[in-house]
Design a protein around this motif. Structure first.
Motif, PDB file in Angstrom:
ATOM      1  N   TYR A   1      -1.248   4.547   0.034  1.00  0.00           N
ATOM      2  CA  TYR A   1      -2.556   4.192   0.246  1.00  0.00           C
ATOM      3  C   TYR A   1      -2.588   3.337   1.362  1.00  0.00           C
ATOM      4  N   GLU A   2      -1.494   2.713   1.780  1.00  0.00           N
ATOM      5  CA  GLU A   2      -1.497   2.035   3.135  1.00  0.00           C
ATOM      6  C   GLU A   2      -1.615   2.983   4.296  1.00  0.00           C
ATOM      7  N   ILE A   3      -0.712   3.846   4.420  1.00  0.00           N
ATOM      8  CA  ILE A   3      -0.824   4.557   5.077  1.00  0.00           C
ATOM      9  C   ILE A   3      -1.835   5.331   5.702  1.00  0.00           C
ATOM     10  N   LYS A   4      -2.513   5.762   4.509  1.00  0.00           N
ATOM     11  CA  LYS A   4      -3.874   6.541   4.494  1.00  0.00           C
ATOM     12  C   LYS A   4      -4.798   5.477   5.185  1.00  0.00           C
ATOM     13  N   ARG A   5      -4.833   4.259   4.872  1.00  0.00           N
ATOM     14  CA  ARG A   5      -5.736   3.266   4.977  1.00  0.00           C
ATOM     15  C   ARG A   5      -5.450   2.940   6.765  1.00  0.00           C
ATOM     16  N   GLN A   6      -4.372   2.988   7.130  1.00  0.00           N
ATOM     17  CA  GLN A   6      -3.861   2.649   8.607  1.00  0.00           C
ATOM     18  C   GLN A   6      -4.709   3.830   9.338  1.00  0.00           C
ATOM     19  N   ILE A   7      -4.292   5.181   8.970  1.00  0.00           N
ATOM     20  CA  ILE A   7      -4.768   6.306   9.814  1.00  0.00           C
ATOM     21  C   ILE A   7      -6.291   6.251   9.740  1.00  0.00           C
ATOM     22  N   ARG A   8      -7.028   5.926   8.919  1.00  0.00           N
ATOM     23  CA  ARG A   8      -8.429   5.896   8.533  1.00  0.00           C
ATOM     24  C   ARG A   8      -8.948   5.039   9.824  1.00  0.00           C
ATOM     25  N   VAL A   9      -8.197   3.666   9.573  1.00  0.00           N
ATOM     26  CA  VAL A   9      -8.789   2.760  10.749  1.00  0.00           C
ATOM     27  C   VAL A   9      -8.759   3.173  12.036  1.00  0.00           C
ATOM     28  N   VAL A  10      -7.370   3.756  12.517  1.00  0.00           N
ATOM     29  CA  VAL A  10      -7.073   4.207  13.827  1.00  0.00           C
ATOM     30  C   VAL A  10      -8.237   5.559  13.863  1.00  0.00           C
ATOM     31  N   GLU A  11      -8.252   6.414  13.406  1.00  0.00           N
ATOM     32  CA  GLU A  11      -9.163   7.442  13.389  1.00  0.00           C
ATOM     33  C   GLU A  11     -10.675   7.145  13.609  1.00  0.00           C
ATOM     34  N   GLU A  12     -10.891   6.099  13.043  1.00  0.00           N
ATOM     35  CA  GLU A  12     -12.310   5.560  13.017  1.00  0.00           C
ATOM     36  C   GLU A  12     -12.621   4.697  14.410  1.00  0.00           C
ATOM     37  N   GLY A  13     -11.586   4.575  15.384  1.00  0.00           N
ATOM     38  CA  GLY A  13     -11.605   4.010  16.447  1.00  0.00           C
ATOM     39  C   GLY A  13     -11.287   2.500  16.431  1.00  0.00           C
ATOM     40  N   GLY A  14     -10.884   2.079  15.092  1.00  0.00           N
ATOM     41  CA  GLY A  14     -10.279   0.638  14.939  1.00  0.00           C
ATOM     42  C   GLY A  14      -9.001   0.411  15.421  1.00  0.00           C
ATOM     43  N   LYS A  15      -8.754  -0.899  15.071  1.00  0.00           N
ATOM     44  CA  LYS A  15      -7.296  -1.332  15.264  1.00  0.00           C
ATOM     45  C   LYS A  15      -6.508  -2.017  14.082  1.00  0.00           C
ATOM     46  N   VAL A  16      -5.423  -1.534  13.754  1.00  0.00           N
ATOM     47  CA  VAL A  16      -4.678  -2.138  12.606  1.00  0.00           C
ATOM     48  C   VAL A  16      -4.430  -3.572  13.087  1.00  0.00           C
ATOM     49  N   ILE A  17      -4.592  -4.699  12.260  1.00  0.00           N
ATOM     50  CA  ILE A  17      -4.092  -5.801  12.684  1.00  0.00           C
ATOM     51  C   ILE A  17      -3.089  -6.248  11.871  1.00  0.00           C
ATOM     52  N   GLN A  18      -2.141  -6.960  12.564  1.00  0.00           N
ATOM     53  CA  GLN A  18      -0.987  -7.513  11.786  1.00  0.00           C
ATOM     54  C   GLN A  18      -1.238  -8.718  10.724  1.00  0.00           C
ATOM     55  N   GLU A  19      -1.111  -8.223   9.762  1.00  0.00           N
ATOM     56  CA  GLU A  19      -1.529  -9.286   8.430  1.00  0.00           C
ATOM     57  C   GLU A  19      -0.361  -9.031   7.353  1.00  0.00           C
ATOM     58  N   THR A  20      -0.611  -9.785   6.134  1.00  0.00           N
ATOM     59  CA  THR A  20       0.060  -9.516   5.097  1.00  0.00           C
ATOM     60  C   THR A  20      -1.131  -8.929   4.116  1.00  0.00           C
ATOM     61  N   ARG A  21      -0.361  -7.995   3.326  1.00  0.00           N
ATOM     62  CA  ARG A  21      -1.485  -7.497   2.467  1.00  0.00           C
ATOM     63  C   ARG A  21      -1.059  -7.429   1.157  1.00  0.00           C
ATOM     64  N   LEU A  22      -1.824  -7.432   0.035  1.00  0.00           N
ATOM     65  CA  LEU A  22      -1.516  -7.555  -1.245  1.00  0.00           C
ATOM     66  C   LEU A  22      -1.581  -6.509  -2.064  1.00  0.00           C
ATOM     67  N   TRP A  23      -0.661  -5.532  -2.307  1.00  0.00           N
ATOM     68  CA  TRP A  23      -0.976  -4.404  -3.418  1.00  0.00           C
ATOM     69  C   TRP A  23      -1.660  -4.960  -4.810  1.00  0.00           C
ATOM     70  N   ASP A  24      -2.738  -4.169  -4.977  1.00  0.00           N
ATOM     71  CA  ASP A  24      -3.348  -4.488  -6.386  1.00  0.00           C
ATOM     72  C   ASP A  24      -3.205  -3.136  -7.069  1.00  0.00           C
ATOM     73  N   SER A  25      -2.194  -3.259  -8.280  1.00  0.00           N
ATOM     74  CA  SER A  25      -1.870  -2.057  -9.013  1.00  0.00           C
ATOM     75  C   SER A  25      -3.041  -1.622  -9.814  1.00  0.00           C
ATOM     76  N   ALA A  26      -3.928  -2.536 -10.300  1.00  0.00           N
ATOM     77  CA  ALA A  26      -5.167  -2.322 -11.186  1.00  0.00           C
ATOM     78  C   ALA A  26      -6.015  -1.286 -10.276  1.00  0.00           C
ATOM     79  N   LYS A  27      -6.371  -1.751  -9.178  1.00  0.00           N
ATOM     80  CA  LYS A  27      -7.318  -1.189  -8.343  1.00  0.00           C
ATOM     81  C   LYS A  27      -6.893   0.069  -7.614  1.00  0.00           C
TER      82      LYS A  27
END
Lengths: 484, 475
Positions: free
Chosen positions: B228-254
């Motif tokens: 999920y996280e890899i796809k999310r970052q690729i999407r951010v980059v492809e949409e011209g955005g920038k991945v930001i340095q942050e802490t993210r929490l995995w929500d297994s239910a969602k």
């Protein structure tokens, strides 16, 4: 002669001979407390009932012949050492209601040796200060002049010994907190080598500097008490795995030919001339006893106070984080968790403690750590090296304990830096980890005690005791008592 | 554009020592809240930590097994932050001088062996647990876990896919369990994993900005969360955005990662050397002793299982994932079992039966020699492979030996030709039509006849003899 005015070794002899009972001694001490405590305010807690019960047990041990070295001797304990079932407050509002469910190692050893807990003595909150004016409860008065402070942070213990409100006491010394009040109250106080005495149960101020030691009416008592409290403790990893000699054996040895280092950095501009004169006179006295003064230099002395206030506050900022109102002690309920933390600590700590927590937090912060904490550690090594170098040439170092005699209450409270300089001669000893002792060496014209500091090699408290005792026996200073 | 992901994992492994890292309290899981605490792990005033020698030994053991060097000078440090489950207001951890540095573990992905570097392994104490029950105006704190020893195993950013990450986690778990230093239970929290993830266009040298993903608390989620996280970052980059340095929490239910805090909000832990503990200088002799006591590790064992027993890679891999399974296998061989046959029975029926009951092999009611004995009965022709299935299950359930079961249930295979011939004749007589079709070339009907005959003989016929007789009679 009243029993309360005697020292440990004198009472020991009398108890063992059956000339006096432990109950008579504690009765005498408590009558003295009842008479003068209102003026001195040395104590935070006076556990009268427990003290008498302990004395009764001591008398049973005496008649059973199971008496030990401290059986029946009333000792006052600084209120930052945990005593099971007896409040241990650190003279802080945040621990006002704290009753430890465990015993510190030093008091366990005293119990094992048969002592009677006279009471818990006042201190600057969490041992941060040089006058007891930072106590969260009250300021202790100097028995020689009750308008003056007794020194600190072990001011309660030193005043209690000087005012004969106990037979001996324990203090703790992080930057001079045993030696400076001993000096200002005209009694003997020793900070042993770091690692000599277990810190288990001593409420931490600065862990790498804190050390417990005796405050007594004479050098012999100091050796006796040191015998009881010293030694490796498996509950304190920093206690040294090193043998403990019989310190009383060091008492009475000759000091002929002993080399006494006199560091030029400790005789400075702005020092009280009466202190300077008394210390120089003491050095001449040593010479007359056959010791050899040697001029030495501890070149990094000038950095000691700054180094100390970076390291001690850094450690303190972390050590005091546990007082958050969650598990024990004082809690001020807030609207949420963070608010509860903030209100608890805002209301529970006094201004000096807060100042030091902030200083230490800053020194450890990312981006400042290298400039402050790491640099201070490096300087600490240089200061330690200074001592090691000098100790290749001399057996002990003598200096004044404090640049002045006892100051007036309120005189330095407005200026923390002035207060910090009260420990200018004692701080290096803690940074180096070496032992130091303060013994009375004179009085000012205003009849205030002056103290002489002797500094020894790592784990060589014996030489300190030998030298101090020889000096003490050749003077009368330790026999003077304040008029109360 | 093609992207490559770069992943480094920080794995917290709870050491399976009997007592806590700095006091003598028990580490047992699931006790009454706060029943396993003392003044030291509660952080009362004046108390001091003393290092549990076993914890140090376990960390060294792990370091040696992962090819790390053991630091001649190691120190604890304080990590300062406020939280109700952290009784001292700081965690005793290691920072500048970890006990182990610079090792690796090997994983196999799509048949390729790959080395994942281990940057460091350090020791630290666990925190307690906040329990949010009641009306929401208060919470409880359970400090039983406070002071339980942990190892943090930090990998190099050598992992390139979610699949590799998952293989790496499995490998760590296998090694830790082999060493007996951690039970490896992710669901109970004895193995926890945080991942540093970044993406970059394939072929580029520089790393992208990384995000830290926390709360991956099950093996099932390692791959999912990272994918999920890899796809999310690729999407951010492809949409011209920038991945930001942050802490993210995995929500297994969602099934997603969500931002927890940015770099600016990150804690300043104000690490400094722990003054209450002296530096550690482990003696080389002791380190050597620990090294000599290491068990045969999974990679070596797997190799040996293929070379010594002639097992296929797949079997060797499966049988060496758990040390206890490998030991069960070898005990059965020692009792006379033929390796491939033992492997087949273990990977098939035995695993199925254990899984059905959620049992570990350690509590398997069936003992390795019992399987070997049953295999001998098959070899001797006393029972058929088919009957063996029944015997095996019966052995597992009743804990009786194969021979006993065969005797009691009358399961002995019938190889007597005359007895089988009689039945064969009956079956053919009964199914004339099918016999005619078989003779006309419909060969697959042989199975039908075998089935009928077996049914009539309650499965006890020797299948080889039966086959031969049927062919003879039908031709």
């Amino acid at each position: 002669m009243e029993l309360y005015s005697l020292g440990v070794h004198e009472l020991r002899r009398m108890l063992d001979k059956g000339e006096v009972t432990a109950k008579e001694i504690i009765t005498s001490v408590y009558s003295r407390i009842d008479a003068v405590e209102q003026k001195i305010k040395a104590y935070v807690t006076l556990p009268r009932t427990e003290a008498f019960l302990m004395a009764e047990k001591a008398d049973r041990d005496l008649s059973a012949g199971t008496n030990k070295v401290m059986t029946g001797i009333p000792v006052a304990v600084k209120d930052n050492m945990c005593t099971k079932g007896v409040p241990t407050t650190c003279s802080s509002k945040i621990l006002r209601n704290f009753i430890p469910p465990y015993e510190s190692t030093v008091t366990s050893k005293l119990i094992e040796a048969g002592y009677v807990l006279a009471g818990k003595t006042n201190l600057d909150e969490f041992a941060m200060g040089s006058s007891t004016e930072n106590s969260g409860f009250h300021t202790t008065r100097n028995p020689w002049d009750t308008q003056r402070i007794p020194g600190g942070s072990s001011g309660g213990s030193a005043a209690a010994v000087a005012a004969d409100e106990c037979i001996a006491a324990l203090g703790s010394d992080t930057g001079g907190s045993i030696r400076q009040p001993a000096s200002l109250c005209g009694v003997v106080g020793m900070k042993p080598t770091y690692g000599r005495v277990s810190r288990y149960g001593l409420v931490a101020f600065a862990s790498s500097l804190d050390q417990i030691g005796p405050i007594t009416k004479n050098v012999t008592d100091c050796a006796m008490l040191l015998n009881v409290i010293s030694g490796r403790d498996l509950r304190d990893s920093t206690s040294a795995p090193i043998g403990v000699p019989d310190f009383t054996a060091a008492i009475g040895k000759d000091i002929k030919g002993m080399k006494i280092g006199v560091p030029k950095e400790y005789f400075i501009e702005g020092m009280d001339p009466e202190v300077d004169a008394a210390v120089r006179e003491a050095i001449r006295k040593f010479e007359s006893l056959g010791a050899v003064p040697v001029d030495v230099s501890l070149p990094h002395t000038g950095y000691a106070v700054a180094t100390y206030y970076v390291l001690a506050t850094s450690e303190a900022s972390s050590n005091l984080a546990r007082y958050d109102g969650v598990k024990y002690g004082f809690r001020a309920e807030g609207k949420d968790l963070i608010d509860t933390y903030m209100r608890t600590r805002a209301e529970g700590f006094g201004p000096e403690v807060k100042r030091r927590i902030m200083l230490g937090t800053y020194a450890l912060s990312s981006g400042y750590y290298d400039a402050y904490y790491r640099k201070a550690q490096q300087v600490r090594t240089l200061i330690k090296d200074d001592f090691e170098k000098v100790f290749r040439e001399v057996d002990v170092i003598v200096t004044p304990t404090s640049p002045t005699a006892a100051f007036r209450m309120g005189e330095k409270t407005e200026d923390p830096l002035q207060m910090y300089l009260a420990d200018i001669f004692t701080i290096s000893v803690n940074l180096a980890g070496v032992p130091g002792i303060s013994v009375p060496c004179g009085f000012t014209t205003g009849n205030l005690p002056i103290g002489l500091q002797l500094i020894g090699k790592h784990f060589d408290e014996e030489t300190l005791l030998t030298a101090s005792f020889a000096y003490e026996q050749s003077t009368e200073w330790h026999k003077r008592k304040p008029a109360l | 554009m093609k992207y490559e992901s770069v992943i480094g994992l920080e794995v917290h492994a709870q050491m399976s020592t009997d007592t806590k890292i700095f006091c003598g309290c028990s580490t047992k899981f699931g006790a009454e809240p706060n029943s396993q605490t003392c003044e030291i792990c509660i952080g009362m005033p004046g108390v001091l930590p003393v290092l549990n020698r076993k914890a140090l030994e376990f960390a060294i053991r792990t370091g040696l097994a992962m090819h790390c060097s053991i630091s001649p000078y190691s120190r604890f440090a304080r990590k300062n932050y406020f939280y109700p489950d952290l009784p001292k207001g700081y965690q005793i951890s290691q920072f500048e001088h970890p006990i182990c540095e610079g090792g690796f573990v090997e994983i196999v992905v799509e048949g390729e062996t790959k080395r994942i570097g281990i940057t460091r392994i350090h020791m630290e104490e666990d925190a307690g647990k906040n329990i949010h029950e009641g009306n929401g105006s208060y919470s409880f704190v359970d400090l039983n876990r406070a002071g339980v020893p942990l190892m943090e195993i930090v990998s190099e950013p050598d992992i390139r896919s979610a699949k590799e990450a998952s293989e790496y986690m499995k490998k760590l778990r296998t090694i830790l369990r082999y060493l007996g230093v951690c039970d490896g239970n992710m669901e109970q929290g004895s193995l926890r994993c945080d991942a540093n993830v970044s993406v970059r266009p394939a072929g580029r040298k520089e790393y992208g900005t990384r995000a830290e993903v926390k709360n991956i608390n099950s093996f099932r989620f390692v791959e999912k969360a990272l994918e999920y996280e890899i796809k999310r970052q690729i999407r951010v980059v492809e949409e011209g955005g920038k991945v930001i340095q942050e802490t993210r929490l995995w929500d297994s239910a969602k099934g997603i990662t969500e931002s927890m805090r940015s770099k600016e909000e990150a804690h300043d832990y104000r690490y400094f050397p722990e003054p209450d503990l002296v530096p550690i200088a482990a003696e080389q002799r002791w380190i050597d002793e620990i090294g000599a006591s290491l068990p045969e590790l999974p990679d070596v064992k797997r190799e040996r299982f293929t070379s010594e027993y002639g097992l296929p890679e797949y079997d060797a891999d499966l049988l060496t994932t758990e040390k206890a399974v490998a030991e069960w296998f070898e005990e059965s061989i020692k009792a006379g079992g033929q390796p491939k046959a033992v492997a087949n029975w273990m990977m098939g029926d035995l695993m199925r039966l254990l899984n059905e009951e959620n049992r570990e092999i350690a509590d398997c009611p069936l003992k390795p020699p019992q399987l070997a004995d049953m295999l001998k009965l098959i070899d001797k022709g006393t029972i058929s492979g088919k009957i063996a299935k029944t015997v095996f299950e019966e052995m597992y359930r009743s804990e009786k030996n194969a021979e006993e079961i065969v005797r009691e249930k009358g399961l002995v295979q019938i190889s007597d030709e005359s007895a089988i011939e009689k039945i064969v004749d009956e079956v053919i007589a009964k199914h004339q039509k099918e016999a005619a079709r078989f003779r006309a070339g419909e060969e697959k009907l042989l199975g039908f006849f075998v089935g009928q005959a077996m049914k009539a003989m309650k499965g006890k016929a020797n299948p080889q003899v039966l086959n031969e007789l049927l062919r003879k009679k039908l031709s």
